[in-house]
Scaffold this motif. Structure first.
Motif, PDB file in Angstrom:
ATOM      1  N   HIS A  92       0.841  -1.199   0.000  1.00  0.00           N
ATOM      2  CA  HIS A  92       0.000   0.000   0.000  1.00  0.00           C
ATOM      3  C   HIS A  92       0.877   1.252   0.000  1.00  0.00           C
ATOM      4  O   HIS A  92       0.667   2.182  -0.792  1.00  0.00           O
ATOM      5  CB  HIS A  92      -0.938  -0.005   1.214  1.00  0.00           C
TER       6      HIS A  92
ATOM      7  N   GLU B  43      -1.121 -14.784  -3.597  1.00  0.00           N
ATOM      8  CA  GLU B  43      -1.759 -14.640  -4.913  1.00  0.00           C
ATOM      9  C   GLU B  43      -2.951 -13.687  -4.815  1.00  0.00           C
ATOM     10  O   GLU B  43      -3.099 -12.773  -5.630  1.00  0.00           O
ATOM     11  CB  GLU B  43      -2.238 -16.008  -5.426  1.00  0.00           C
ATOM     12  N   ASN B  44      -3.789 -13.919  -3.806  1.00  0.00           N
ATOM     13  CA  ASN B  44      -4.999 -13.092  -3.644  1.00  0.00           C
ATOM     14  C   ASN B  44      -4.654 -11.640  -3.321  1.00  0.00           C
ATOM     15  O   ASN B  44      -5.295 -10.711  -3.812  1.00  0.00           O
ATOM     16  CB  ASN B  44      -5.904 -13.668  -2.543  1.00  0.00           C
ATOM     17  N   ALA B  45      -3.619 -11.459  -2.469  1.00  0.00           N
ATOM     18  CA  ALA B  45      -3.231 -10.094  -2.084  1.00  0.00           C
ATOM     19  C   ALA B  45      -2.762  -9.311  -3.306  1.00  0.00           C
ATOM     20  O   ALA B  45      -3.192  -8.172  -3.540  1.00  0.00           O
ATOM     21  CB  ALA B  45      -2.129 -10.139  -1.027  1.00  0.00           C
TER      22      ALA B  45
ATOM     23  N   ALA C 151      -3.423  -9.921  -6.453  1.00  0.00           N
ATOM     24  CA  ALA C 151      -4.561  -9.730  -7.375  1.00  0.00           C
ATOM     25  C   ALA C 151      -5.439  -8.566  -6.899  1.00  0.00           C
ATOM     26  O   ALA C 151      -5.878  -7.740  -7.704  1.00  0.00           O
ATOM     27  CB  ALA C 151      -5.379 -11.021  -7.460  1.00  0.00           C
ATOM     28  N   TRP C 152      -5.654  -8.482  -5.585  1.00  0.00           N
ATOM     29  CA  TRP C 152      -6.474  -7.400  -5.036  1.00  0.00           C
ATOM     30  C   TRP C 152      -5.829  -6.037  -5.292  1.00  0.00           C
ATOM     31  O   TRP C 152      -6.477  -5.086  -5.754  1.00  0.00           O
ATOM     32  CB  TRP C 152      -6.688  -7.600  -3.525  1.00  0.00           C
ATOM     33  N   PHE C 153      -4.529  -5.936  -4.997  1.00  0.00           N
ATOM     34  CA  PHE C 153      -3.824  -4.668  -5.215  1.00  0.00           C
ATOM     35  C   PHE C 153      -3.795  -4.314  -6.707  1.00  0.00           C
ATOM     36  O   PHE C 153      -3.833  -3.147  -7.088  1.00  0.00           O
ATOM     37  CB  PHE C 153      -2.396  -4.725  -4.652  1.00  0.00           C
TER      38      PHE C 153
ATOM     39  N   GLN D 130      -6.148  -4.859  -8.787  1.00  0.00           N
ATOM     40  CA  GLN D 130      -7.448  -4.263  -9.127  1.00  0.00           C
ATOM     41  C   GLN D 130      -7.595  -2.874  -8.495  1.00  0.00           C
ATOM     42  O   GLN D 130      -8.187  -1.965  -9.075  1.00  0.00           O
ATOM     43  CB  GLN D 130      -8.579  -5.174  -8.649  1.00  0.00           C
ATOM     44  N   ALA D 131      -7.030  -2.715  -7.293  1.00  0.00           N
ATOM     45  CA  ALA D 131      -7.153  -1.431  -6.599  1.00  0.00           C
ATOM     46  C   ALA D 131      -6.262  -0.353  -7.232  1.00  0.00           C
ATOM     47  O   ALA D 131      -6.584   0.829  -7.193  1.00  0.00           O
ATOM     48  CB  ALA D 131      -6.799  -1.605  -5.124  1.00  0.00           C
TER      49      ALA D 131
END
Length: 475
Positions: free
Chosen positions: A316, A336-338, A340-342, A344-345
């Protein structure tokens, strides 16, 4: 010399990681020096699929795996001056992958017995037998204890290379008679026993004539409680025969001037192709096409070992800076999920490619400005060397092979080949990123100097193999 490598994987036939790269490159380099070099590998279904029509059958026999009688087919191919033998048994090796089965102990027990019994049958008894990682670490023990009645084997010297000490081959002691067909004495007297298990890696360390690791720093680190994975006291006890030799990379393959996977080629004298590669990569992964923004590349397994817990904690804050990050890798679902989330953000700053793609990997090595590799521990690491070949400056945690291959930037005299930090924490990781950004934005000449020093470093196997040559000669 007559040299024999025995390993669970080897490029281009089968490869899951750095071990496969070493077996693909080191024997080839030693053969160039005039040695008679042979390699024994398992005959996996992926080898059959890719090379089956080029590989010849030469003989077959039965071997005893404990009480079982098992078929051993021996196949052969000659490539780059190296003779590769394959041990064929479809029950053990046609699994669709190299490792990860409940019976890996039995599979690699069979492989080691079959490899040792193949030597006489193909009339090749080596001066030095070089085993790699736990899958073949019982070979020095078997040579001295089970096969000592074979007169021809008495002169063989053994080397064990530890590529990653985390995986040690810890099994039920009943395996000694049930699979290897040897007595219980060496377990009973504690030689092979560790944590009330039979430990293949411990056996290899004690029985091999020499033990090597894939960088000098890692050789020292594994003698400490922090990195020794429980075997540090055994390694300290045997420290007189332990050395570290940094792996090489295939300098012909990883060459920005000729790399077949790149659309834009470049050299130190003309880096315009690198700038074109950067624009093409930004476009390919959906980031804004900008020459003036530093592009950070990541090509890695997404695991805690590789330091991604620290990267995710700092993402962040990192993405508040004027940077772009392109990531390629798979691994721990949480990471992987973290990412992918960043992704998109912050779509303009982070492209997360949760996949495996050889071509995209090469494009990231070639196009990035900085290569992130903050590993918690790293026996050798090849990615940082590959990045440097392409003028991409590594940013690393100073451990193992990363410490031995990346020279940190020195602001006083301009020397260095990358950026590094000594303490794996968010604070020091950010400090190193800020240092890299300061040079990138404020001192283009120093940046080019670092690129020049990185691209001209010699990481070729021909240099690395000379150290192995000296080791074999000393034996």
């Amino acid at each position: 010399m007559k040299l024999l490598f025995v390993a669970a994987e080897g490029a281009p036939f089968s490869k899951t990681g750095g071990l496969g790269d070493v077996i693909g490159a080191l024997p080839k380099s030693l053969a160039k020096s005039g040695h008679d070099v042979r390699v024994i590998l398992p005959y996996y279904d992926m080898v059959e699929a890719k090379f089956g029509d080029q590989i010849e059958d030469i003989l077959h026999f039965e071997t005893k795996v404990g009480w079982r009688s098992q078929y051993v087919g021996v196949k052969r191919i000659v490539r780059d001056g190296v003779t590769f033998y394959f041990i064929d048994n479809q029950h053990y090796f046609f699994r669709g992958h190299v490792y990860g089965d409940f019976d890996d102990g039995e599979r690699f027990a069979f492989f080691q017995l079959a490899a040792l019994e193949t030597m006489e049958r193909v009339d090749f008894v080596p001066d030095v037998l070089h085993a790699h990682d736990y899958h073949t670490a019982m070979i020095p023990f078997l040579l001295k204890e089970k096969y000592r009645w074979i007169q021809a084997y008495h002169g063989i010297k053994t080397v064990l290379t530890i590529h990653n000490l985390e995986f040690q081959g810890q099994f039920d002691p009943g395996m000694l008679w049930d699979l290897f067909g040897v007595g219980f004495e060496r377990y009973a007297d504690g030689t092979l026993r560790w944590n009330d298990c039979l430990n293949w890696m411990k056996a290899g360390i004690l029985y091999a004539d020499r033990v090597t690791t894939v960088s000098p720093s890692y050789a020292h680190e594994i003698m400490t409680a922090e990195y020794g994975c429980g075997l540090d006291q055994i390694l300290r006890m045997e420290s007189g025969k332990v050395t570290g030799i940094v792996n090489g990379i295939d300098a012909d393959l990883y060459n920005p001037e000729t790399d077949p996977l790149l659309t834009h080629h470049f050299s130190l004298s003309d880096l315009s192709g690198k700038a074109a590669s950067k624009r093409a990569l930004q476009e390919r992964v959906g980031l804004p096409v900008r020459d003036d923004v530093p592009l950070f590349g990541i090509v890695s397994r997404l695991t805690r070992q590789k330091g991604f817990d620290v990267v995710v904690e700092e993402l962040h804050q990192l993405l508040q800076k004027d940077i772009q990050i392109v990531l390629l890798g798979t691994g721990d679902p949480g990471f992987e999920n973290a990412f992918a989330w960043f992704g998109q953000a912050y779509p303009d700053k982070l492209s997360a490619n949760i996949t495996f793609d050889v071509q995209l990997a090469q494009e990231i090595y070639a196009a990035s400005d900085v290569f992130l590799m903050p590993s918690r521990f790293e026996p050798c690491g090849l990615s940082q060397m590959m990045a440097m070949r392409y003028g991409t400056l590594p940013l690393v945690h100073e451990v193992g092979g990363l410490r031995d291959t990346v020279q940190p930037f020195n602001a006083v005299d301009g020397s260095g080949t990358g950026f590094s930090f000594n303490n794996l924490s968010g604070y020091w990781f950010n400090w190193a990123v800020d240092e890299a950004l300061a040079v990138y934005y404020n001192d283009k000449q120093a940046w080019y100097g670092l690129q020049e020093q990185a691209m001209t470093r010699d990481f070729s196997w021909d240099t690395a193999s000379q150290r192995y040559n000296d080791l074999y000669q000393s034996l």
